[in-house]
Design an enzyme around this catalytic site. Structure first.
Site, PDB file in Angstrom:
ATOM      1  CG  HIS A 100       3.823   0.420 -10.388  1.00 15.22           C
ATOM      2  ND1 HIS A 100       3.543  -0.411  -9.310  1.00 15.22           N
ATOM      3  CD2 HIS A 100       2.660   0.567 -11.067  1.00 15.22           C
ATOM      4  CE1 HIS A 100       2.266  -0.744  -9.341  1.00 15.22           C
ATOM      5  NE2 HIS A 100       1.702  -0.182 -10.400  1.00 15.22           N
ATOM      6  CG  ASP A 119       6.304  -1.536  -7.390  1.00 14.92           C
ATOM      7  OD1 ASP A 119       6.510  -1.667  -8.615  1.00 14.92           O
ATOM      8  OD2 ASP A 119       5.253  -1.046  -6.936  1.00 14.92           O
ATOM      9  CB  SER A 145      -1.101   1.597 -10.690  1.00 16.92           C
ATOM     10  OG  SER A 145      -0.597   0.711 -11.679  1.00 16.92           O
TER      11      SER A 145
END
Length: 364
Positions: free
Chosen positions: A339, A336, A37
């Site tokens: 990340h 968030d 991610s």
């Protein structure tokens, strides 16, 4: 016809600068990225956004794209900035079948691991792996693209392309930690995980890769999700900057072994430029001295609805109903809680291209 000294000098300077550009790696045919991610530019969402995935909702993507793009940030990622730096288009997800991959492709997918499913099943945490995109699979996706990219002369083409192999490993540890393993127990699997990353690098080299960046894992003990889920009342569990020491020790063990692996690969393949990208040190430096990087907050998520010290709560994550972003994401290190912000990713990319956080630097 006589040629003036001035014209001759200009011609020599042009030739010299072109040679220098070639030597320093400033010109690449393409950029090919693998990872999780931290790097996915849309693979997980190519066939539609998975149900319950909050990163497909505003305010994700608000800073640069003005919409959610399946990137886990408010804007661009490290691979986006690398592509821009080398005059290449932003990388299309490899699962986007209609795309042109001659200038690059992104095999990274959210949730990806270095190891395959059997590894996690053997540890009893197979249920913590929720997608089928480990490194071996990503390399297969890449190989499937090659006929449309370079036909029968792939080794020559790929030798002049830049490869970014990760960040990988983070989710291999998350599966264990969220499955009840202690950081110390998870560290026992680091040699196997690092070997898996090394094997992936060797596979790419066998295909023709000559320029490979291999990033380490991040100081997860400084991330709001870990600080929230594993917070304790014992001050001794935290370092002087407020990070959880045991979790950072896990990252450091992985990175120490990975650096040794990269050194071994450098010796084994002296004709290739294999680079260790020090994600850990750069992000930890941002935690230690946020104002030096333009950040006013370092351990608190910009986007969320959880409030509290770290603004993180699993049931009120960024993108969920009621969650909102801080007024200026560029002033935050964490986007968030899991990340980083676009502002942080840009600084990291700069540190890899010509700074002190990639060994050797891409443009060294």
């Amino acid at each position: 016809m006589a040629v003036s000294r001035e014209l001759l000098l200009v011609a020599l300077l042009v030739v010299f600068s072109c040679d220098l550009m070639a030597v320093s790696g400033q010109k690449f045919n393409a950029l090919y990225s693998f990872g999780d991610s931290m790097s996915d530019t849309g693979n997980l969402c190519v066939n539609g956004a998975p149900a319950g995935l909050t990163l497909t909702q505003p305010p994700y993507g608000e800073t640069f794209f003005g919409r959610a793009t399946c990137r886990c940030s408010d804007g661009r990622l490290v691979v986006d900035f690398l592509a821009e730096r080398f005059g290449l288009p932003l990388l299309p997800p490899s699962k986007q079948g209609s795309a042109d991959f001659k200038k690059g492709a992104n095999m990274a997918i959210i949730g990806a691991t270095a190891m395959g499913s059997s590894f996690f099943q053997s540890l009893g945490v197979g249920d913590k792996i929720w997608n089928n995109g480990p490194l071996d699979t990503q390399i297969q996706w890449f190989q499937n693209l090659l006929p449309s990219v370079c036909g029968s002369s792939c080794k020559t083409y790929l030798s002049k392309s830049l490869f970014v192999l990760g960040e990988l490993g983070g989710n291999d540890y998350n599966a264990q930690l969220f499955g009840g393993y202690t950081p110390e127990q998870a560290a026992g699997q680091s040699p196997a995980i690092v070997d898996g990353i090394g094997s992936g690098a060797e596979k790419l080299i066998s295909l023709g890769a000559m320029y490979i960046v291999i990033p380490g894992v991040l100081p997860v003990g400084c991330f709001p999700i870990y600080l929230t889920l594993y917070q304790t009342s014992n001050g001794g569990d935290y370092d002087q900057y407020g990070c959880l020491k045991r979790f950072n020790a896990l990252s450091q063990r992985h990175n120490s072994l990975l650096q040794a692996k990269v050194s071994s690969l450098q010796s084994k393949y002296p004709w290739a430029k294999i680079m260790y990208a020090d994600f850990y040190s750069h992000v930890y430096d941002m935690v230690k001295s946020p104002s030096s990087y333009g950040f006013s907050t370092n351990l608190r998520a910009c986007c969320g609805a959880g409030g509290g010290k770290y603004n993180y709560q699993n049931g009120a994550r960024c993108g969920m109903a009621g969650a909102s972003a801080c007024g200026n994401p560029a002033s935050s290190l964490s986007w968030d809680g899991i990340h980083l912000t676009e502002a942080a990713y840009k600084k990291i990319a700069d540190g890899w291209v010509n700074g002190a956080y990639c060994h050797p630097a891409i443009l060294s």
